[in-house]
Write a protein that holds these residues in place. Structure first.
Motif, PDB file in Angstrom:
ATOM      1  N   GLU A   1       0.795  -1.100  -0.171  1.00 38.51           N
ATOM      2  CA  GLU A   1       0.343   0.437   0.318  1.00 38.51           C
ATOM      3  C   GLU A   1       0.735   1.146   0.051  1.00 38.51           C
ATOM      4  O   GLU A   1       0.209   2.082  -0.580  1.00 38.51           O
ATOM      5  N   GLN A   2       2.453   1.319   1.405  1.00 38.18           N
ATOM      6  CA  GLN A   2       2.975   2.359   0.775  1.00 38.18           C
ATOM      7  C   GLN A   2       3.189   2.083  -0.776  1.00 38.18           C
ATOM      8  O   GLN A   2       3.741   3.783  -1.106  1.00 38.18           O
TER       9      GLN A   2
ATOM     10  N   GLN B   1       1.994   7.178  -6.716  1.00 39.86           N
ATOM     11  CA  GLN B   1       0.486   7.504  -6.986  1.00 39.86           C
ATOM     12  C   GLN B   1       0.773  10.276  -7.292  1.00 39.86           C
ATOM     13  O   GLN B   1       0.741  10.209  -7.440  1.00 39.86           O
ATOM     14  N   ASN B   2       1.589   9.829  -5.600  1.00 35.74           N
ATOM     15  CA  ASN B   2       2.412  10.890  -5.801  1.00 35.74           C
ATOM     16  C   ASN B   2       3.327  11.226  -6.716  1.00 35.74           C
ATOM     17  O   ASN B   2       3.211  12.537  -6.943  1.00 35.74           O
ATOM     18  N   GLN B   3       3.883  10.421  -6.721  1.00 35.26           N
ATOM     19  CA  GLN B   3       4.710  10.831  -7.796  1.00 35.26           C
ATOM     20  C   GLN B   3       4.433  11.019  -8.896  1.00 35.26           C
ATOM     21  O   GLN B   3       4.363  11.836 -10.026  1.00 35.26           O
TER      22      GLN B   3
ATOM     23  N   TYR C   1       3.158  15.832 -12.096  1.00 36.68           N
ATOM     24  CA  TYR C   1       2.885  16.274 -12.931  1.00 36.68           C
ATOM     25  C   TYR C   1       2.304  16.970 -12.797  1.00 36.68           C
ATOM     26  O   TYR C   1       1.684  18.072 -13.608  1.00 36.68           O
ATOM     27  N   GLN C   2       0.984  16.959 -12.380  1.00 36.55           N
ATOM     28  CA  GLN C   2       0.133  17.697 -11.858  1.00 36.55           C
ATOM     29  C   GLN C   2       0.230  18.582 -10.947  1.00 36.55           C
ATOM     30  O   GLN C   2       0.103  20.349 -10.932  1.00 36.55           O
TER      31      GLN C   2
ATOM     32  N   VAL D   1      10.780  10.557  -6.537  1.00 33.35           N
ATOM     33  CA  VAL D   1      10.571   9.390  -6.694  1.00 33.35           C
ATOM     34  C   VAL D   1      11.057   8.679  -6.419  1.00 33.35           C
ATOM     35  O   VAL D   1      11.637   7.254  -6.287  1.00 33.35           O
ATOM     36  N   GLU D   2      12.424   8.974  -5.428  1.00 33.40           N
ATOM     37  CA  GLU D   2      13.428   8.746  -4.237  1.00 33.40           C
ATOM     38  C   GLU D   2      12.858   7.225  -3.482  1.00 33.40           C
ATOM     39  O   GLU D   2      13.137   6.451  -3.103  1.00 33.40           O
ATOM     40  N   ARG D   3      11.542   7.961  -3.270  1.00 35.96           N
ATOM     41  CA  ARG D   3      10.557   7.727  -2.525  1.00 35.96           C
ATOM     42  C   ARG D   3      10.088   6.527  -2.707  1.00 35.96           C
ATOM     43  O   ARG D   3      10.008   4.965  -2.230  1.00 35.96           O
TER      44      ARG D   3
END
Length: 834
Positions: free
Chosen positions: A500-501, A507-509, A513-514, A526-528
């Motif tokens: 889930e993480q 999704q955050n990555q 773009y928005q 990206v690193e995450r």
């Protein structure tokens, strides 16, 4: 590309020639002259039409109504035509392709007007030579035609002319229009139906040929029109060196592209209008059932936007209900009445939507460079159509549910589910054949989450493989299955949070773009993702190791190690294929899988066991290293994508600088990736040859065949090969002596030629070490295009060999004999770009 357009008013320090390069060549050369891979293309990347192939020829001869004797008389002319085309391909066409590839791979240098004009002249010359060869072929075959057939030859030649236009990449830029004559032929209409619509089709074919000729002319003139327009506004060497002119030139470029694409869009719309009006005229001449089928076929081929109308699950549900044997007469009549009412309403809506799309659809390229109109009204109307269809289907399904008694309703649901499952399985089988995968391979690609890089838990198929690998008896297998059940339950529970993480981080990555996030925040996102992915991979590996620790309670530690290594290789290959780097299968063949699939006896395995065990240890380590290199590249690419997005918000960001750093990284990655692939390949080749030397001749032959099919599935999974049909034909008991002699000679010739072409394809692929498409640097395009072109030519030649033998078998055997050998496969059809 679009980001470069958006920043035209901000960038003031980049060389103008360089700045315009990604717009002009990115939008045009890489589309108009870009590498397009088609299934049977003979190596011109969609830039030039293929020769008439076997499938196409059969269609023309069917239209002419040729007898078997006439077809045999035409064969020498067809062979002569193909030989002439090969000579053309090796000379004039090859010269054009070399010059085009040099222009594509010239880095960031915009071609001069003289270079572009020279390329266009070569292109036009090659097209004219192909057209001349086609005309020459049709002239040659006229000597065997009757007067009635001669009257049809003009329409057949126009069909070939349209086919030439339709295969051009440039014609696809404005949207691919259907050829209604082809649609009619595909529908197997009755002779009476064909007679009614033929006058309409004859006039349509003439008008469509002229319209496609005009559209092709516009697309060919696109580059020269663009250069002419730029020169008119002062685009010259001096202007390119003047930073003060840059903003004005970029605005002029925008206007130029609008004008160029607007003309092409007009031509495309003219064809769509002609098609729609002709469709309406033909529909009026057909009965209700045929009209409905014709509309369905027309919409599917012409307007993918109407998929919500062409894929009708409600109609299938009614069909399934009406076909039920245990319905009483009254119930069946009521269902049929409801069905008829539903069809009338849906037909009316279908006609409205079809007309709207035909008159208002924008071409695919019209959104580029601001050339498209506001599309919101169009989308709003399409949403209304979708909503009306959903409401109509919902009402019809509710009515059917109310009509059906509960027992019949349950049976209907079961029948519909079975049909849907059959459709799904058929599509999956088609996709596996298209990708060159076997069922055995595709089963290993189950992901644990939305992140395709993360493998799922060890599945039952893998467990069965391990049982075979370890040589377990029945009791031991039962214990292994019990351990696997416990492992699966623990995997699901233990991995839930981390999966889930990972999903949330992804999704955050992509929301970066928005979202208006800073460059640093984007890099952190990206690193995450990659940190969490690695954490998940480590957790999966730990769970797998715990499972194999338990397995050691059943078998020896040495035996369990082989299963442990097999799973580690599977994890690495899963991630590589998710990145697209598994395309070179011959560099990552699992020799243990090859041996397993042969199902040899322990005695046969014993001869190669020591070699195989050592390969498993070494290959697992190399594959894991290769996957790590790949992950480093994927992370860097994601960061660069965000930087390209940031350049529209940060004046100091320069897309040229970003691209240069991207290319530098790719060059370094390519070197390391090729080194990793080469190491794996050399290790496997050395082990393979050692194993072959230790085997008996029969085992070596079987192993080599299994290895090749695993290493080169796209080459060996040839659904149109006719080896089986030839062998079956030779075993027919009722062959005449002349039939048997002809089949024997045909079999020997076919096997020799097919083997030679297959070997050339294998050698071409064996020398390829290409990572994923997104990781290709500019310097790799020349190698990629050369490989794709040669591979396409070999595929075309082999498909034509298959087609030739299919035609000869059709001529040698009567209908009953052909049925007894299982029928003949269809020759490969040329797939069109876009």
């Amino acid at each position: 590309m679009m980001a470069c357009t958006q920043t035209r008013n901000r960038i003031t320090s980049i060389d103008h020639r360089t700045l315009l390069m990604p717009i002009i060549l990115g939008a045009l050369l890489l589309v108009l002259l870009g590498p397009v891979r088609t299934a049977t293309a003979q190596g011109t990347m969609g830039m030039l039409p293929d020769p008439i192939n076997s499938s196409e020829l059969d269609g023309y001869l069917d239209r002419l109504g040729l007898s078997a004797e006439q077809r045999r008389a035409i064969d020498p002319h067809f062979q002569s035509y193909q030989e002439e085309f090969r000579r053309l391909r090796d000379n004039e066409i090859a010269d054009f392709m070399r010059e085009m590839q040099e222009m594509q791979t010239a880095g960031m240098a915009m071609p001069s007007r003289s270079d572009m004009d020279r390329l266009m002249r070569r292109w036009e010359h090659a097209r004219n030579l192909i057209s001349g060869l086609d005309t020459q072929f049709f002239n040659m075959i006229q000597v065997v035609l009757t007067e009635e057939q001669l009257a049809m030859i003009e329409r057949v030649q126009m069909a070939r002319e349209r086919h030439r236009y339709s295969t051009e990449v440039s014609m696809g830029m404005m949207g691919r229009a259907a050829d209604l004559s082809e649609l009619v032929r595909q529908m197997n209409m009755t002779p009476d139906e064909l007679r009614r619509i033929d006058p309409t089709l004859a006039e349509y074919e003439r008008r469509l040929t002229t319209a496609m000729r005009d559209q092709s002319e516009s697309s060919r003139n696109m580059m020269s029109d663009m250069y002419d327009a730029l020169e008119e506004v002062g685009f010259d060497e001096e202007a390119m060196e003047d930073p003060a002119e840059m903003t004005r030139m970029m605005e002029e470029m925008q206007r130029v592209m609008q004008d160029v694409f607007a003309k092409m869009a007009e031509d495309a719309q003219a064809i769509r209008t002609l098609n729609y009006r002709t469709y309406r005229s033909i529909s009026e001449l057909l009965g209700e059932t045929r009209r409905r089928a014709f509309r369905q076929h027309f919409a599917q081929q012409s307007f993918h936007e109407l998929h919500f109308l062409t894929n009708n699950q409600t109609e299938r549900r009614f069909d399934a209900a009406i076909s039920m044997d245990d319905l009483d007469t009254d119930l069946r009549e009521r269902i049929e009445q409801e069905y008829e009412s539903y069809q009338v309403d849906r037909d009316r809506l279908f006609d409205q939507a079809l007309r709207f799309v035909a008159e208002n659809m924008q071409s695919p390229m019209m959104g580029m460079f601001g050339t498209g109109d506001d599309n919101s009204d169009y989308e709003q109307r399409m949403d209304e159509f979708r909503e009306r269809v959903q409401q109509m289907d919902s009402r019809a399904n509710d009515s059917l549910r109310e009509l059906m008694p509960e027992e019949h309703r349950r049976k209907l649901n079961e029948r519909v589910s079975e049909r849907m499952q059959a459709d799904i399985e058929e599509r999956q089988a088609q996709m596996e054949q298209f990708r060159g995968q076997s069922n055995d391979e595709s089963a290993a690609l189950t992901s644990a989450s939305s992140d395709s890089h993360l493998p799922g838990p060890i599945n039952t198929r893998e467990t069965a493989i391990y049982a075979d690998l370890l040589g377990l008896n029945e009791d031991e297998r039962m214990l292994l299955e019990q351990l696997h059940e416990e492992y699966t339950e623990y995997f699901s529970e233990h991995m839930k949070d981390i999966m889930e993480q990972v999903s949330e981080a992804q999704q955050n990555q992509w929301r970066s773009y928005q979202d208006e996030v800073s460059p640093e925040e984007g890099r952190q996102r990206v690193e995450r993702v990659f940190e969490l992915r690695q954490e998940a991979l480590n957790a999966i590996a730990e769970l797998d190791d715990a499972f194999f620790d338990d397995v050691e309670l059943v078998v020896s530690a040495e035996s369990a190690e082989r299963a442990r290594l097999a799973r580690a290789r599977n994890r690495a290959m899963h991630g590589l294929r998710a990145s697209g780097t598994g395309r070179n299968r011959h560099t990552t063949v699992d020799l243990s899988d090859v041996v397993r699939l042969l199902r040899w006896t322990p005695e046969q395995r014993e001869a190669i066991n020591e070699i195989l065990v050592q390969w498993e240890r070494d290959a697992t380590e190399l594959l894991s290293s290769y996957y790590k290199v790949n992950q480093q590249l994927q992370k860097a690419l994601q960061r660069f994508y965000l930087e390209m997005q940031d350049m529209t918000r940060e004046d100091q960001q320069n897309w040229m600088e970003i691209n240069e750093r991207r290319q530098e990284l790719l060059r370094d990655y390519q070197a390391r990736a090729r080194e990793a692939q080469e190491a794996i390949y050399e290790l496997t080749e050395e082990a393979r040859h050692s194993m072959l030397a230790a085997m008996s001749d029969d085992d070596a032959a079987a192993f080599d065949d299994a290895y090749r099919r695993r290493a080169f599935p796209a080459i060996y999974n040839d659904r149109r090969a006719v080896h089986t049909q030839l062998r079956s034909a030779l075993n027919l008991p009722d062959l005449t002596e002349s039939q048997r002699d002809a089949l024997t000679e045909l079999n020997l010739q076919y096997n020799a030629e097919y083997h030679a072409l297959t070997e050339r394809m294998v050698e071409l692929h064996r020398g390829r070490r290409m990572p994923s498409m997104e990781a290709m640097a500019e310097s790799d395009w020349a190698e990629y295009m050369q490989h794709e072109s040669e591979n396409a030519r070999l595929e075309f030649e082999r498909n034509e060999l298959n087609g030739k033998v299919i035609r000869e078998l059709r001529s040698l055997l009567d209908e009953q004999q052909r049925e007894r050998i299982g029928g003949l496969p269809e020759p490969a059809r040329q797939q069109r770009p876009f």
